[in-house]
Motif scaffolding. Structure first.
Motif, PDB file in Angstrom:
ATOM      1  N   LYS A   3      35.957  70.391  27.965  1.00  0.00           N
ATOM      2  CA  LYS A   3      35.784  70.117  29.389  1.00  0.00           C
ATOM      3  C   LYS A   3      36.148  71.332  30.239  1.00  0.00           C
ATOM      4  N   GLU A   4      37.271  72.000  29.897  1.00  0.00           N
ATOM      5  CA  GLU A   4      37.707  73.146  30.697  1.00  0.00           C
ATOM      6  C   GLU A   4      38.405  74.178  29.823  1.00  0.00           C
ATOM      7  N   ASP A   5      38.450  75.414  30.320  1.00  0.00           N
ATOM      8  CA  ASP A   5      39.105  76.513  29.632  1.00  0.00           C
ATOM      9  C   ASP A   5      40.608  76.462  29.948  1.00  0.00           C
ATOM     10  N   ASP A   6      41.397  77.137  29.105  1.00  0.00           N
ATOM     11  CA  ASP A   6      42.829  77.243  29.388  1.00  0.00           C
ATOM     12  C   ASP A   6      43.034  78.126  30.605  1.00  0.00           C
ATOM     13  N   ARG A   7      44.005  77.775  31.416  1.00  0.00           N
ATOM     14  CA  ARG A   7      44.311  78.580  32.588  1.00  0.00           C
ATOM     15  C   ARG A   7      45.769  78.988  32.647  1.00  0.00           C
ATOM     16  N   SER A   8      46.499  78.666  31.613  1.00  0.00           N
ATOM     17  CA  SER A   8      47.890  79.093  31.529  1.00  0.00           C
ATOM     18  C   SER A   8      48.283  79.172  30.059  1.00  0.00           C
ATOM     19  N   THR A   9      49.372  79.845  29.796  1.00  0.00           N
ATOM     20  CA  THR A   9      49.897  79.949  28.439  1.00  0.00           C
ATOM     21  C   THR A   9      51.398  79.716  28.494  1.00  0.00           C
ATOM     22  N   TYR A  10      51.920  79.020  27.504  1.00  0.00           N
ATOM     23  CA  TYR A  10      53.346  78.711  27.431  1.00  0.00           C
ATOM     24  C   TYR A  10      53.956  79.378  26.210  1.00  0.00           C
ATOM     25  N   TRP A  11      55.097  80.047  26.429  1.00  0.00           N
ATOM     26  CA  TRP A  11      55.947  80.522  25.344  1.00  0.00           C
ATOM     27  C   TRP A  11      57.335  79.975  25.611  1.00  0.00           C
ATOM     28  N   SER A  12      58.052  79.589  24.560  1.00  0.00           N
ATOM     29  CA  SER A  12      59.407  79.077  24.739  1.00  0.00           C
ATOM     30  C   SER A  12      60.322  80.208  25.191  1.00  0.00           C
ATOM     31  N   LEU A  13      61.424  79.861  25.801  1.00  0.00           N
ATOM     32  CA  LEU A  13      62.405  80.845  26.239  1.00  0.00           C
ATOM     33  C   LEU A  13      62.907  81.654  25.047  1.00  0.00           C
ATOM     34  N   THR A  14      63.121  80.983  23.921  1.00  0.00           N
ATOM     35  CA  THR A  14      63.567  81.678  22.709  1.00  0.00           C
ATOM     36  C   THR A  14      62.532  82.702  22.259  1.00  0.00           C
ATOM     37  N   ASP A  15      61.244  82.323  22.265  1.00  0.00           N
ATOM     38  CA  ASP A  15      60.193  83.262  21.884  1.00  0.00           C
ATOM     39  C   ASP A  15      60.168  84.469  22.817  1.00  0.00           C
ATOM     40  N   ILE A  16      60.305  84.243  24.106  1.00  0.00           N
ATOM     41  CA  ILE A  16      60.277  85.344  25.081  1.00  0.00           C
ATOM     42  C   ILE A  16      61.491  86.251  24.891  1.00  0.00           C
ATOM     43  N   GLU A  17      62.682  85.660  24.759  1.00  0.00           N
ATOM     44  CA  GLU A  17      63.894  86.472  24.566  1.00  0.00           C
ATOM     45  C   GLU A  17      63.801  87.285  23.272  1.00  0.00           C
ATOM     46  N   ASN A  18      63.353  86.640  22.193  1.00  0.00           N
ATOM     47  CA  ASN A  18      63.201  87.351  20.917  1.00  0.00           C
ATOM     48  C   ASN A  18      62.163  88.459  21.032  1.00  0.00           C
ATOM     49  N   TYR A  19      61.052  88.168  21.707  1.00  0.00           N
ATOM     50  CA  TYR A  19      60.020  89.187  21.872  1.00  0.00           C
ATOM     51  C   TYR A  19      60.544  90.382  22.666  1.00  0.00           C
ATOM     52  N   LEU A  20      61.263  90.135  23.750  1.00  0.00           N
ATOM     53  CA  LEU A  20      61.777  91.242  24.564  1.00  0.00           C
ATOM     54  C   LEU A  20      62.708  92.139  23.749  1.00  0.00           C
ATOM     55  N   GLU A  21      63.588  91.543  22.956  1.00  0.00           N
ATOM     56  CA  GLU A  21      64.477  92.344  22.107  1.00  0.00           C
ATOM     57  C   GLU A  21      63.682  93.110  21.059  1.00  0.00           C
ATOM     58  N   PHE A  22      62.718  92.447  20.433  1.00  0.00           N
ATOM     59  CA  PHE A  22      61.864  93.088  19.435  1.00  0.00           C
ATOM     60  C   PHE A  22      61.096  94.250  20.063  1.00  0.00           C
ATOM     61  N   ALA A  23      60.481  94.016  21.232  1.00  0.00           N
ATOM     62  CA  ALA A  23      59.668  95.037  21.897  1.00  0.00           C
ATOM     63  C   ALA A  23      60.515  96.218  22.352  1.00  0.00           C
ATOM     64  N   LYS A  24      61.743  95.970  22.830  1.00  0.00           N
ATOM     65  CA  LYS A  24      62.644  97.069  23.209  1.00  0.00           C
ATOM     66  C   LYS A  24      62.936  97.945  21.994  1.00  0.00           C
ATOM     67  N   ASN A  25      63.256  97.310  20.889  1.00  0.00           N
ATOM     68  CA  ASN A  25      63.564  98.033  19.652  1.00  0.00           C
ATOM     69  C   ASN A  25      62.340  98.806  19.151  1.00  0.00           C
ATOM     70  N   GLU A  26      61.196  98.143  19.139  1.00  0.00           N
ATOM     71  CA  GLU A  26      59.983  98.796  18.670  1.00  0.00           C
ATOM     72  C   GLU A  26      59.591  99.956  19.593  1.00  0.00           C
TER      73      GLU A  26
END
Length: 169
Positions: A71-94
């Motif tokens: 019926k419709e396309d996605d218009r938002s995306t959800y990531w959990s707070l844990t996923d975002i915090e883990n990603y930020l630490e991973f991305a800083k290190n990388e």
């Protein structure tokens, strides 16, 4: 003399109660200062932006979803707070290992192509990329607005939970 004893006793009891009931920083514990980020907008402004997207973009974007039987396309995306915090630490290190000082993130819109699985084929997605500036060998590393770029080789974050609907009314 009696009044002086009561005053001293009251001061002692007050000091003891203050010691036990007033919050204090524990030894070795850093105090956390919470700062409201610049550019935080009001809920009213977010609703206007969402309504404008619905008015000016929804029909065009949803047409791709309708070709796939949705019926419709996605218009938002959800990531959990844990996923975002883990990603930020991973991305800083990388980023650091790639010779960059990570200073932010950039959110991109993307579209899964014709080779994606049936549930995502030709539909919208969002992904996050680390941004920063090339690290300098010297201790002086000043970042000025406009110097940040996507970190080459930095791993993007994708595959959040797609959302539809729109911003809550």
């Amino acid at each position: 003399m009696k009044n002086l004893i009561y005053i001293i006793l009251g001061a002692i009891i007050g000091a003891v109660l203050t010691y036990y009931f007033c919050p204090r920083q524990l030894e070795g514990e850093e105090s956390v200062k919470i700062v409201k980020p610049k550019n935080v907008i009001s809920v009213k402004e977010a609703k206007v932006l969402n309504d404008n997207w619905t008015l000016y973009r929804k029909a065009a974007v949803d047409s791709a979803a309708q070709k796939q039987g949705r019926k419709e396309d996605d218009r938002s995306t959800y990531w959990s707070l844990t996923d975002i915090e883990n990603y930020l630490e991973f991305a800083k290190n990388e980023s650091d290992s790639l010779g960059y000082q990570m200073t932010g993130i950039r959110v991109y819109l993307g579209v899964y192509g014709k080779d994606a699985d049936e549930s995502k084929k030709d539909l919208t997605t969002m992904f996050i990329v680390p941004t920063g500036s090339k690290s300098k060998a010297s201790s002086l590393n000043l970042n000025f607005i406009g110097n940040d770029e996507d970190v080459p080789g930095g791993s993007p974050l994708n595959r959040g939970t797609g959302g539809g609907g729109g911003y809550p009314q």
